[in-house]
Design a protein around this motif. Structure first.
Motif, PDB file in Angstrom:
ATOM      1  N   GLY A 138      42.742 -86.024  47.235  1.00 38.41           N
ATOM      2  CA  GLY A 138      43.172 -86.325  45.882  1.00 38.41           C
ATOM      3  C   GLY A 138      42.214 -87.266  45.178  1.00 38.41           C
ATOM      4  N   ALA A 139      41.805 -88.324  45.862  1.00 41.93           N
ATOM      5  CA  ALA A 139      40.861 -89.273  45.278  1.00 41.93           C
ATOM      6  C   ALA A 139      39.512 -88.618  45.027  1.00 41.93           C
ATOM      7  CB  ALA A 139      40.705 -90.490  46.184  1.00 41.93           C
ATOM      8  N   ALA A 140      39.065 -87.780  45.964  1.00 44.19           N
ATOM      9  CA  ALA A 140      37.774 -87.107  45.798  1.00 44.19           C
ATOM     10  C   ALA A 140      37.808 -86.148  44.617  1.00 44.19           C
ATOM     11  CB  ALA A 140      37.405 -86.366  47.082  1.00 44.19           C
ATOM     12  N   MET A 141      38.921 -85.426  44.426  1.00 44.96           N
ATOM     13  CA  MET A 141      39.033 -84.538  43.263  1.00 44.96           C
ATOM     14  C   MET A 141      39.083 -85.341  41.970  1.00 44.96           C
ATOM     15  SD  MET A 141      41.410 -81.270  44.292  1.00 44.96           S
ATOM     16  CE  MET A 141      42.756 -82.206  45.027  1.00 44.96           C
ATOM     17  N   ALA A 142      39.753 -86.493  41.991  1.00 44.23           N
ATOM     18  CA  ALA A 142      39.797 -87.332  40.798  1.00 44.23           C
ATOM     19  C   ALA A 142      38.390 -87.790  40.411  1.00 44.23           C
ATOM     20  CB  ALA A 142      40.699 -88.537  41.040  1.00 44.23           C
TER      21      ALA A 142
ATOM     22  N   TYR B  43      43.142 -72.670  49.563  1.00 44.06           N
ATOM     23  CA  TYR B  43      43.309 -72.552  51.007  1.00 44.06           C
ATOM     24  C   TYR B  43      42.177 -73.353  51.647  1.00 44.06           C
ATOM     25  CZ  TYR B  43      46.305 -68.573  49.817  1.00 44.06           C
ATOM     26  OH  TYR B  43      47.293 -67.765  49.299  1.00 44.06           O
ATOM     27  N   ILE B  44      42.517 -74.451  52.266  1.00 43.87           N
ATOM     28  CA  ILE B  44      41.482 -75.298  52.856  1.00 43.87           C
ATOM     29  C   ILE B  44      41.726 -75.448  54.360  1.00 43.87           C
ATOM     30  CG2 ILE B  44      41.103 -76.539  50.697  1.00 43.87           C
ATOM     31  CD1 ILE B  44      42.687 -78.871  51.832  1.00 43.87           C
ATOM     32  N   ASN B  45      40.640 -75.663  55.073  1.00 44.18           N
ATOM     33  CA  ASN B  45      40.731 -75.883  56.520  1.00 44.18           C
ATOM     34  C   ASN B  45      40.574 -77.373  56.793  1.00 44.18           C
ATOM     35  OD1 ASN B  45      41.145 -74.915  59.121  1.00 44.18           O
ATOM     36  ND2 ASN B  45      39.016 -74.365  59.450  1.00 44.18           N
ATOM     37  N   TRP B  46      40.110 -77.749  57.945  1.00 42.72           N
ATOM     38  CA  TRP B  46      40.011 -79.155  58.333  1.00 42.72           C
ATOM     39  C   TRP B  46      39.093 -79.910  57.376  1.00 42.72           C
ATOM     40  CZ3 TRP B  46      43.521 -80.138  61.932  1.00 42.72           C
ATOM     41  CH2 TRP B  46      43.880 -79.114  62.812  1.00 42.72           C
ATOM     42  N   THR B  47      39.618 -80.950  56.771  1.00 39.80           N
ATOM     43  CA  THR B  47      38.881 -81.764  55.801  1.00 39.80           C
ATOM     44  C   THR B  47      38.877 -83.202  56.290  1.00 39.80           C
ATOM     45  OG1 THR B  47      39.600 -80.294  54.022  1.00 39.80           O
ATOM     46  CG2 THR B  47      38.755 -82.449  53.379  1.00 39.80           C
TER      47      THR B  47
ATOM     48  N   GLU C  90      34.136 -84.638  49.980  1.00 43.44           N
ATOM     49  CA  GLU C  90      33.463 -84.465  48.700  1.00 43.44           C
ATOM     50  C   GLU C  90      33.068 -83.004  48.479  1.00 43.44           C
ATOM     51  OE1 GLU C  90      32.571 -86.646  51.012  1.00 43.44           O
ATOM     52  OE2 GLU C  90      33.116 -88.582  50.120  1.00 43.44           O
ATOM     53  N   TYR C  91      32.669 -82.318  49.553  1.00 41.99           N
ATOM     54  CA  TYR C  91      32.314 -80.904  49.437  1.00 41.99           C
ATOM     55  C   TYR C  91      33.539 -80.080  49.061  1.00 41.99           C
ATOM     56  CZ  TYR C  91      31.333 -76.137  51.025  1.00 41.99           C
ATOM     57  OH  TYR C  91      31.214 -74.781  51.097  1.00 41.99           O
ATOM     58  N   VAL C  92      34.654 -80.334  49.734  1.00 46.12           N
ATOM     59  CA  VAL C  92      35.883 -79.593  49.444  1.00 46.12           C
ATOM     60  C   VAL C  92      36.333 -79.858  48.007  1.00 46.12           C
ATOM     61  CG1 VAL C  92      38.295 -79.254  50.101  1.00 46.12           C
ATOM     62  CG2 VAL C  92      36.565 -79.631  51.869  1.00 46.12           C
ATOM     63  N   ALA C  93      36.297 -81.117  47.603  1.00 42.77           N
ATOM     64  CA  ALA C  93      36.713 -81.461  46.242  1.00 42.77           C
ATOM     65  C   ALA C  93      35.843 -80.763  45.207  1.00 42.77           C
ATOM     66  CB  ALA C  93      36.657 -82.970  46.046  1.00 42.77           C
TER      67      ALA C  93
ATOM     68  N   VAL D  16      41.038 -70.049  45.928  1.00 43.09           N
ATOM     69  CA  VAL D  16      39.765 -70.597  46.377  1.00 43.09           C
ATOM     70  C   VAL D  16      39.905 -70.906  47.863  1.00 43.09           C
ATOM     71  CG1 VAL D  16      40.468 -72.913  45.559  1.00 43.09           C
ATOM     72  CG2 VAL D  16      38.066 -72.463  46.096  1.00 43.09           C
ATOM     73  N   TYR D  17      38.889 -70.550  48.626  1.00 44.23           N
ATOM     74  CA  TYR D  17      38.910 -70.717  50.076  1.00 44.23           C
ATOM     75  C   TYR D  17      37.763 -71.646  50.482  1.00 44.23           C
ATOM     76  CZ  TYR D  17      41.951 -66.617  50.075  1.00 44.23           C
ATOM     77  OH  TYR D  17      42.990 -65.729  49.848  1.00 44.23           O
ATOM     78  N   VAL D  18      38.104 -72.694  51.215  1.00 49.00           N
ATOM     79  CA  VAL D  18      37.097 -73.633  51.708  1.00 49.00           C
ATOM     80  C   VAL D  18      37.351 -73.863  53.204  1.00 49.00           C
ATOM     81  CG1 VAL D  18      35.992 -75.880  51.397  1.00 49.00           C
ATOM     82  CG2 VAL D  18      37.118 -74.773  49.450  1.00 49.00           C
ATOM     83  N   PRO D  19      36.471 -73.322  54.062  1.00 54.48           N
ATOM     84  CA  PRO D  19      35.236 -72.590  53.771  1.00 54.48           C
ATOM     85  C   PRO D  19      35.509 -71.160  53.299  1.00 54.48           C
ATOM     86  CG  PRO D  19      35.617 -72.621  56.123  1.00 54.48           C
ATOM     87  CD  PRO D  19      36.677 -73.502  55.511  1.00 54.48           C
TER      88      PRO D  19
END
Length: 296
Positions: free
Chosen positions: A23-27, A184-188, A220-223, A237-240
């Motif tokens: 959340g902070a990284a997206m902000a 859809y995100i995996n381990w962050t 930061e990459y995921v955000a 959106v899929y990460v990875p």
């Protein structure tokens, strides 16, 4: 990307679970692209620190996403201070692990309340604004939405429910020119995941996943990937990126997971007994502490 090139420039974006982690990284990413950011979360000090570091206009609200009245008050204040949101991100989430049979009912329920009910409450608070702005709602889901895993029953159930909720909402509001996306995100690399690795059963379960599936990605990459998907109003959106392929084999995955679990869980239990983790990460502990305060 210069902020003047971003469609987010000058628009209001709401982020729940903004005090830390994704959340902070997206902000930070939204602010860097010129958005006015409304930070919603449980940890007032963390929200204030983040607000003070963002380059653009931002404000914070300490609020529980499962509190309908509190969210309504926050929504009114967001509109008054920053204007009606064009982007709303339902990111707030907690997790716990361990055998379902030994789980604490209150902790199990809390995971579902935050991850599913909290997402719905977030949408309910701001969907009227998205009608006005022809905006976009992003539901942060997980690989757990697609494939349930043992020892994570509450998290998997809540994320699958959040995915289904977002799909239903998308169909309901499409004619109002509101976009709904699912991430859809995996381990962050957040404190939730780092905390999970302190528990043998969760560490071992991740360790037995195929190498691509066990990789931990920088927050930061995921955000950055998620905010770019917001700019493009993506339905998913899929990460990875390879996570998209899991949709093709989704129907077969429960059988495979059950076969592997039947073999591996007894072996792991013989090494170290399984135990309930409680809510994971500093954010989970903050939520639990606040819950104890509210209930005396």
């Amino acid at each position: 990307m210069p902020v003047t090139d971003s469609p987010l420039c000058g628009r209001t974006a709401v982020v729940t679970g903004a005090a830390r982690g994704l959340g902070a990284a997206m902000a930070r990413e939204l602010s860097a692209r010129g958005a006015k950011v409304a930070l919603l979360g449980r940890e007032e000090r963390g929200l204030a620190r983040l607000r003070d570091t963002l380059p653009g206009v931002s404000e914070f609200w300490e609020v529980d996403v499962t509190d309908d009245r509190g969210m309504a008050r926050a929504g009114e204040d967001v509109r008054a201070r920053l204007g009606p949101p064009s982007v709303v991100i339902a990111n707030a989430g907690v997790a716990e692990g361990g055998p379902f049979a030994d789980s604490d009912p209150a902790v199990w329920r809390r995971v579902v309340e935050v991850n599913l009910i909290g997402s719905a409450a977030t949408a309910r608070t701001f969907v009227g604004d998205l009608f006005t702005t022809s905006g976009y709602f992003l539901q942060v889901a997980s690989l757990a939405s697609i494939n349930a895993a043992p020892m994570m029953s509450a998290y998997c159930a809540s994320k699958a429910g959040a995915e289904s909720f977002a799909q239903a909402l998308r169909a309901e509001v499409a004619h109002r020119r509101v976009g709904v996306g699912i991430a859809y995100i995996n381990w962050t690399d957040t404190d939730m995941i780092r905390d999970a690795d302190q528990y043998a059963v969760l560490r071992e379960l991740r360790g037995h996943m195929p190498p691509p599936a066990r990789k931990v990605y920088p927050v930061e990459y995921v955000a950055g990937r998620l905010v770019t998907a917001i700019e493009r109003r993506r339905p998913s959106v899929y990460v990875p990126r390879w996570l998209r392929a899991t949709q093709l084999v989704r129907a077969a995955m429960p059988t495979v997971v059950t076969m592997l679990s039947r073999r591996e869980l007894p072996r792991l239990a013989a090494v170290e007994p399984f135990e309930a983790t409680g809510l994971l990460g500093a954010g989970g502990r903050a939520d639990q502490a606040d819950s104890r305060t509210r209930h005396g």
